[in-house]
Design a protein around this motif. Structure first.
Motif, PDB file in Angstrom:
ATOM      1  N   TYR A  95       3.274  14.175   2.554  1.00  0.00           N
ATOM      2  CA  TYR A  95       4.516  15.032   2.168  1.00  0.00           C
ATOM      3  C   TYR A  95       4.236  16.046   1.754  1.00  0.00           C
ATOM      4  N   HIS A  96       5.266  17.158   1.825  1.00  0.00           N
ATOM      5  CA  HIS A  96       5.004  18.469   0.797  1.00  0.00           C
ATOM      6  C   HIS A  96       6.135  18.594  -0.027  1.00  0.00           C
ATOM      7  N   LEU A  97       5.767  18.719  -1.453  1.00  0.00           N
ATOM      8  CA  LEU A  97       6.972  18.630  -2.479  1.00  0.00           C
ATOM      9  C   LEU A  97       6.978  19.977  -2.961  1.00  0.00           C
ATOM     10  N   SER A  98       8.444  20.276  -3.167  1.00  0.00           N
ATOM     11  CA  SER A  98       8.506  21.757  -4.051  1.00  0.00           C
ATOM     12  C   SER A  98       9.607  21.695  -5.053  1.00  0.00           C
ATOM     13  N   LEU A  99       9.171  22.375  -6.244  1.00  0.00           N
ATOM     14  CA  LEU A  99      10.213  22.246  -7.199  1.00  0.00           C
ATOM     15  C   LEU A  99       9.893  23.615  -8.132  1.00  0.00           C
ATOM     16  N   LYS A 238      -2.544   4.888  -1.823  1.00  0.00           N
ATOM     17  CA  LYS A 238      -2.098   5.658  -0.640  1.00  0.00           C
ATOM     18  C   LYS A 238      -0.518   6.036  -0.518  1.00  0.00           C
ATOM     19  N   ASP A 239       0.336   5.506  -1.295  1.00  0.00           N
ATOM     20  CA  ASP A 239       1.587   6.251  -1.139  1.00  0.00           C
ATOM     21  C   ASP A 239       2.252   5.542  -2.621  1.00  0.00           C
ATOM     22  N   GLY A 240       3.218   5.862  -2.725  1.00  0.00           N
ATOM     23  CA  GLY A 240       4.312   5.523  -4.039  1.00  0.00           C
ATOM     24  C   GLY A 240       5.405   6.393  -4.211  1.00  0.00           C
ATOM     25  N   TYR A 241       6.122   6.014  -5.652  1.00  0.00           N
ATOM     26  CA  TYR A 241       7.120   6.680  -5.975  1.00  0.00           C
ATOM     27  C   TYR A 241       7.013   8.054  -6.423  1.00  0.00           C
ATOM     28  N   ILE A 242       7.779   9.013  -6.559  1.00  0.00           N
ATOM     29  CA  ILE A 242       7.664  10.220  -7.173  1.00  0.00           C
ATOM     30  C   ILE A 242       8.482  10.391  -8.673  1.00  0.00           C
ATOM     31  N   SER A 243       7.835  10.754  -9.656  1.00  0.00           N
ATOM     32  CA  SER A 243       8.641  10.700 -10.887  1.00  0.00           C
ATOM     33  C   SER A 243       8.341  12.251 -11.746  1.00  0.00           C
ATOM     34  N   LEU A 244       9.238  12.419 -12.678  1.00  0.00           N
ATOM     35  CA  LEU A 244       9.126  13.480 -13.406  1.00  0.00           C
ATOM     36  C   LEU A 244       9.328  13.082 -14.987  1.00  0.00           C
ATOM     37  N   GLN A 245       8.610  13.668 -15.816  1.00  0.00           N
ATOM     38  CA  GLN A 245       8.076  13.375 -17.120  1.00  0.00           C
ATOM     39  C   GLN A 245       8.715  13.995 -18.089  1.00  0.00           C
ATOM     40  N   SER A 246       9.079  13.129 -19.249  1.00  0.00           N
ATOM     41  CA  SER A 246       9.475  13.549 -20.465  1.00  0.00           C
ATOM     42  C   SER A 246       8.398  13.264 -21.796  1.00  0.00           C
ATOM     43  N   GLU A 247       7.907  14.206 -22.281  1.00  0.00           N
ATOM     44  CA  GLU A 247       6.767  13.796 -23.236  1.00  0.00           C
ATOM     45  C   GLU A 247       7.064  14.529 -24.454  1.00  0.00           C
ATOM     46  N   GLY A 248       8.292  15.037 -24.933  1.00  0.00           N
ATOM     47  CA  GLY A 248       8.533  15.685 -26.032  1.00  0.00           C
ATOM     48  C   GLY A 248       9.069  17.104 -26.331  1.00  0.00           C
ATOM     49  N   HIS A 249       8.902  17.762 -25.192  1.00  0.00           N
ATOM     50  CA  HIS A 249       9.221  19.201 -25.095  1.00  0.00           C
ATOM     51  C   HIS A 249      10.373  19.354 -24.259  1.00  0.00           C
ATOM     52  N   PRO A 250      11.788  19.765 -24.315  1.00  0.00           N
ATOM     53  CA  PRO A 250      12.542  20.256 -23.273  1.00  0.00           C
ATOM     54  C   PRO A 250      12.193  20.764 -22.229  1.00  0.00           C
ATOM     55  N   VAL A 251      12.527  20.463 -20.965  1.00  0.00           N
ATOM     56  CA  VAL A 251      12.155  20.930 -19.972  1.00  0.00           C
ATOM     57  C   VAL A 251      12.963  21.184 -18.726  1.00  0.00           C
ATOM     58  N   GLU A 252      13.209  21.763 -17.920  1.00  0.00           N
ATOM     59  CA  GLU A 252      14.182  21.768 -16.634  1.00  0.00           C
ATOM     60  C   GLU A 252      13.525  21.927 -15.325  1.00  0.00           C
ATOM     61  N   PHE A 253      14.149  21.398 -14.513  1.00  0.00           N
ATOM     62  CA  PHE A 253      13.760  21.029 -12.995  1.00  0.00           C
ATOM     63  C   PHE A 253      14.836  21.539 -12.128  1.00  0.00           C
ATOM     64  N   ARG A 254      14.641  22.314 -11.089  1.00  0.00           N
ATOM     65  CA  ARG A 254      15.542  22.539 -10.064  1.00  0.00           C
ATOM     66  C   ARG A 254      14.986  22.932  -8.651  1.00  0.00           C
ATOM     67  N   GLU A 255      15.547  22.790  -7.653  1.00  0.00           N
ATOM     68  CA  GLU A 255      15.227  23.058  -6.351  1.00  0.00           C
ATOM     69  C   GLU A 255      14.054  21.883  -5.808  1.00  0.00           C
ATOM     70  N   ILE A 256      14.350  20.778  -6.175  1.00  0.00           N
ATOM     71  CA  ILE A 256      13.418  19.613  -6.024  1.00  0.00           C
ATOM     72  C   ILE A 256      13.522  19.123  -4.557  1.00  0.00           C
ATOM     73  N   LYS A 257      12.707  19.432  -3.724  1.00  0.00           N
ATOM     74  CA  LYS A 257      13.003  19.108  -2.301  1.00  0.00           C
ATOM     75  C   LYS A 257      11.582  18.701  -1.569  1.00  0.00           C
ATOM     76  N   ILE A 258      11.706  17.912  -0.539  1.00  0.00           N
ATOM     77  CA  ILE A 258      10.432  17.428  -0.015  1.00  0.00           C
ATOM     78  C   ILE A 258      10.671  17.472   1.730  1.00  0.00           C
ATOM     79  N   LYS A 259       9.401  17.500   2.231  1.00  0.00           N
ATOM     80  CA  LYS A 259       9.362  17.671   3.573  1.00  0.00           C
ATOM     81  C   LYS A 259       8.235  16.771   4.005  1.00  0.00           C
ATOM     82  N   GLU A 260       8.565  15.638   4.896  1.00  0.00           N
ATOM     83  CA  GLU A 260       7.369  14.688   5.337  1.00  0.00           C
ATOM     84  C   GLU A 260       6.713  15.266   6.297  1.00  0.00           C
ATOM     85  N   LEU A 261       5.378  14.688   6.124  1.00  0.00           N
ATOM     86  CA  LEU A 261       4.360  15.361   7.167  1.00  0.00           C
ATOM     87  C   LEU A 261       4.042  14.355   8.145  1.00  0.00           C
TER      88      LEU A 261
END
Length: 261
Positions: A95-99, A238-261
């Protein structure tokens, strides 16, 4: 003569349109699929250390204005509450992941010093339902996201390897985290990160359209393998889930999209 000229021009324009249609895939942009709908956390699952899967302790993960936020507004202290939010609808292989991400606010009291302006995109994650209650991070390959501290170099889109080993330039990357060659982003602006994943064979990290790191051969290993994964040491991821992390500093995510290859 005038009619011939008009016919020639019309024919040329028609031919140009035909040729453009041959080289342009009208479905290309439609192939992108948004993982985050901007409204709620549908299709996402949360695992925070010392809490059961599905418990969003102190509303660590929230939606605000089409943005997925890691928030510590309801925390007094970090207390090792390392967290991850997983896209649970399916596993991904090629896949191609973008955020886009940006840091905001202040580092939480009690969080480790190394976690200042530090988060991550976790690739090929284990099923979060199999994580131990007190497990810090899922077995995965981490695209480490860092922000600059006002001076000095601090690259982003590095590779960290919780419970895994990877090869860089066909050699084992012995350090837990290995730096990319990205520039440092000192200001808390939106930064675009992309990842192109070809199973465990080749992974590319891209920051603002520049390829900053490549590696291969993701496999279970290293010094952070959880007890229930020890039997899998050496096995390819070879594969798996995708996750985003929280480690102690506020962070923001947007435009989270994927294109399977």
């Amino acid at each position: 003569m005038e009619n011939i000229l008009k016919f020639t021009i019309s024919s040329f324009l028609l031919l140009s349109l035909v040729l453009m249609s041959c080289f342009t895939d009208p479905k290309e942009e439609k192939e992108w699929q948004y993982l985050f709908n901007g409204n709620d956390l549908s299709d996402w699952g949360i695992k925070i250390k010392n809490h059961e899967f599905g418990e969003n302790y102190n509303n660590t993960f929230k939606v605000d204005g089409n943005v997925l936020k890691v928030s510590y507004e309801e925390y007094q202290s970090f207390e090792e509450k390392f967290g991850h939010i997983f896209y649970m609808k399916k596993k991904y292989k090629n896949y191609h992941l973008s955020l886009e991400y940006k840091f905001s606010g202040n580092h939480l009291q009690g969080a480790p010093a190394w976690s200042v302006k530090n988060s991550g995109i976790m690739l090929h994650c284990q099923d979060p339902k199999t994580m131990l209650l007190d497990q810090d991070f899922p077995v995965s390959a981490e695209v480490q996201l860092l922000g600059g501290l006002g001076e000095g170099n601090r690259t982003t889109a590095n590779i960290c390897s919780p419970g895994t080993d990877v090869d860089i330039n066909d050699k084992l990357a012995k350090a837990h985290c290995n730096s990319s060659n990205s520039k440092t982003f000192h200001s808390d602006d939106w930064v675009k990160v992309e990842v192109i994943v070809r199973s465990n064979q080749l992974i590319k990290h891209i920051v603002e359209n520049d390829t900053v790191l490549t590696y291969s051969n993701i496999r279970v290993g290293g010094n952070k393998v959880p007890k229930n994964y020890l039997k899998n040491i050496g096995s390819p991821l070879k594969d798996g889930y995708i996750s985003l992390q929280s480690e102690g500093h506020p962070v923001e995510f947007r435009e989270i999209k994927i294109k399977e290859l």
